[in-house]
Design a protein around this motif. Sequence first.
Motif, PDB file in Angstrom:
ATOM      1  N   ASP A 276       0.861  -1.190   0.000  1.00 49.77           N
ATOM      2  CA  ASP A 276       0.000   0.000   0.000  1.00 49.77           C
ATOM      3  C   ASP A 276       0.895   1.236   0.000  1.00 49.77           C
ATOM      4  O   ASP A 276       2.086   1.154   0.274  1.00 49.77           O
TER       5      ASP A 276
ATOM      6  N   ASN B 120       1.416   3.532   2.032  1.00 51.64           N
ATOM      7  CA  ASN B 120       1.978   4.007   3.301  1.00 51.64           C
ATOM      8  C   ASN B 120       3.448   3.624   3.370  1.00 51.64           C
ATOM      9  O   ASN B 120       3.785   2.477   3.615  1.00 51.64           O
TER      10      ASN B 120
ATOM     11  N   ASP C  14       8.420   8.680   1.654  1.00 51.11           N
ATOM     12  CA  ASP C  14       7.168   9.392   1.430  1.00 51.11           C
ATOM     13  C   ASP C  14       7.410  10.864   1.110  1.00 51.11           C
ATOM     14  O   ASP C  14       6.683  11.460   0.320  1.00 51.11           O
TER      15      ASP C  14
END
Length: 188
Positions: free
Chosen positions: A157, A159, A165
């Motif tokens: 996913d 995340n 990120d």
Amino acid sequence: EALPANEGDKPGVCRISMYHQPICPVVEIRIAGSGTKKGRDGEMRMLTVRKGITADYGRMKEFITGAGSPFSEGCMYILAENERKDIIGVVGLKLYGEHGLLRSFVCSPAFPSAELPVLLEQMLMLAKEQQCREVFLVTALTSGQTLFEVLGFKERDPNLPIELDLSTDIENLMRDRQAKIMWKNLSL
């Protein structure tokens, strides 16, 4: 010690030898010919897979950008060369703390597709030597996803660890709606 291919080897049979450099091994692969347009049955080809060095960066950048991919500064690269020392494959690794991001995975039509795992396995070895706990990649190709799954990558996913990120690399790679994030835990 090198394991030379025998004259009687069937087309597509390869023999692999390895010797170590300070960071990761050099892999030399001898591949028996397969009767392609450029060669005849039984003809041997040599493929060398090794860590790119500073002197290789100009050639790697030209190879990667010539294929329409962006060259990532600050990456370590594994490259594949044919017997004439022409670059025929490259994969990069960009470090974000204890996480790595595969970048610029580019191969020419001359690269033997059966040897793609060797190129990627050398990159994973380099990532481990750099103390990476996890390696991430972004792919929009179904065929690429299959190759990475064979090597133990799993779809993930979005995340991500904070270092990744916040990177512009991930942001740019995820612009493609088909893009999928895959990862592999190296600490197991």
